[in-house]
Scaffold this active site. Structure first.
Site, PDB file in Angstrom:
ATOM      1  N   SER A 190       3.175   3.993  -6.912  1.00  0.00           N
ATOM      2  CA  SER A 190       2.619   2.644  -6.908  1.00  0.00           C
ATOM      3  C   SER A 190       3.305   1.802  -7.975  1.00  0.00           C
ATOM      4  CB  SER A 190       1.112   2.691  -7.173  1.00  0.00           C
ATOM      5  OG  SER A 190       0.868   3.085  -8.520  1.00  0.00           O
ATOM      6  N   ASP A 227       4.945   2.689  -2.952  1.00  0.00           N
ATOM      7  CA  ASP A 227       3.651   2.588  -2.287  1.00  0.00           C
ATOM      8  C   ASP A 227       3.027   1.223  -2.588  1.00  0.00           C
ATOM      9  OD1 ASP A 227       1.446   3.411  -0.838  1.00  0.00           O
ATOM     10  OD2 ASP A 227       0.502   4.433  -2.527  1.00  0.00           O
ATOM     11  N   ASP A 271       3.682  -4.421   1.361  1.00  0.00           N
ATOM     12  CA  ASP A 271       2.286  -4.654   1.721  1.00  0.00           C
ATOM     13  C   ASP A 271       1.989  -6.146   1.609  1.00  0.00           C
ATOM     14  OD1 ASP A 271      -0.373  -4.775   2.198  1.00  0.00           O
ATOM     15  OD2 ASP A 271      -0.985  -3.428   0.582  1.00  0.00           O
ATOM     16  N   GLY A 310      -5.573   6.241   2.020  1.00  0.00           N
ATOM     17  CA  GLY A 310      -6.936   6.603   1.634  1.00  0.00           C
ATOM     18  C   GLY A 310      -7.388   7.915   2.228  1.00  0.00           C
ATOM     19  N   GLY A 311      -6.533   8.951   2.147  1.00  0.00           N
ATOM     20  CA  GLY A 311      -6.864  10.252   2.741  1.00  0.00           C
ATOM     21  C   GLY A 311      -7.930  11.031   1.994  1.00  0.00           C
ATOM     22  N   ASN A 340      -1.622   9.583   2.966  1.00  0.00           N
ATOM     23  CA  ASN A 340      -1.446   9.344   1.540  1.00  0.00           C
ATOM     24  C   ASN A 340      -2.590   9.959   0.742  1.00  0.00           C
ATOM     25  OD1 ASN A 340       0.515   7.707   2.716  1.00  0.00           O
ATOM     26  ND2 ASN A 340       0.200   6.033   1.276  1.00  0.00           N
ATOM     27  N   ASN A 350      -3.879  10.569  -3.334  1.00  0.00           N
ATOM     28  CA  ASN A 350      -3.723  10.313  -4.766  1.00  0.00           C
ATOM     29  C   ASN A 350      -4.993  10.702  -5.524  1.00  0.00           C
ATOM     30  OD1 ASN A 350      -2.748   9.459  -7.242  1.00  0.00           O
ATOM     31  ND2 ASN A 350      -3.200   7.308  -6.892  1.00  0.00           N
TER      32      ASN A 350
END
Length: 282
Positions: A49, A84, A106, A208-209, A229, A231
């Site tokens: 990020s 990201d 994005d 947002g896994g 993704n 995190n």
């Protein structure tokens, strides 16, 4: 070897499994993820990020850390370095020039026309440099870095328009997932997900896994998700192990021992996630 995401994601789409996208936050995280995925012999996307890039010292620092670790650890698996949630064209171009092999622009917070215009400029720059581009439609809410908490689901029509207008390599349609922790149960729009996958030739990405039940992960992959993704999940596992170590070892002050105390738990969780994602379906 360093690669872009194109071939690994297309193979995942064709064979109904998902490539893990693990966000890195420092040298140790990068090392642990590379080591464990090398053991598991799977393709890997290292997501970074803009906040993590700033924390780690800059775009070139991130690339140098990844390249140095890959060489010294004898990493042989395909690895992509991915920006990201690049929030601007300039950020994406900086990443590409520094050696990132993949970027996400994005522009989902803007109207679709502006999203398309920004994405097209990044794709045009990336194509000549063999870099893949991911874009977002709708808006995936959550608390990660500066991402808005407000979610707005994508439509099939907008996904088609964005792809046809930009020729991106992968697409992240907002379909009910969020960054960070879920407040209540995840509510993914599998019907639209499946329609997008059947309509577009490019792989779908799920942001947002963390916190999505295994049954929903399996269903999402069956509906065309080729990249997931992660995190927050690893942050929680690592921090819990570190807090336990500090509580039990008050006299330890060596930062290598303190930071490294989360390694085993983190690698165990990586193995669990990879096993789930890499199971081929159908």
């Amino acid at each position: 070897m360093l690669v872009n995401t194109k071939n690994m994601l297309l193979d995942a789409k064709q064979n109904h499994y998902a490539i893990p996208h693990f966000n890195i936050n420092n040298l140790e995280w990068t090392k642990y993820i590379l080591e464990e995925c090398e053991v598991l012999k799977i393709p890997l996307i290292l997501g970074v990020s803009e906040g993590a890039i700033k924390y780690m010292g800059g775009y070139h620092v991130v690339v140098s850390i990844v390249k140095g670790l890959m060489e010294d650890l004898n990493i042989t698996i395909p690895v992509a370095i991915h920006l990201d949630h690049g929030s601007s064209i300039a950020s994406c171009l900086q990443a590409i020039d520094a050696g990132f092999t993949s970027v996400m622009i994005d522009a989902s917070k803007y109207p679709l026309d502006e999203n398309i215009n920004m994405t097209k400029k990044v794709v045009e720059y990336a194509r000549d440099r063999d870099v893949t581009v991911e874009a977002e439609v709708g808006h995936i809410g959550g608390s990660e870095d500066n991402i808005s908490n407000t979610s707005l689901n994508a439509t099939l029509e907008d996904c088609i328009t964005l792809y046809n207008s930009t020729e991106i390599d992968s697409i992240a349609p907002a379909l009910g997932s969020v960054h960070g922790f879920y407040h209540g149960e995840p509510n993914l729009d599998f019907e639209t997900m499946k329609k997008i996958n059947e309509t577009l030739p490019i792989p779908l990405v799920l942001h947002g896994g963390t916190g999505i039940p295994i049954t929903d992960i399996n269903k999402a992959i069956n509906c065309g998700i080729s990249k997931i993704n992660i995190n927050t999940d690893l942050q929680v596992v690592w921090s819990l192990a570190l807090r336990k170590f500090i509580d039990e070892n008050e006299d330890v002050y060596d930062p290598r021992k303190i930071i490294g105390s989360g390694e085993i738990a983190m690698k165990k969780r990586i193995q669990e996630i990879v096993t789930l994602f890499q199971t081929k379906r159908g």
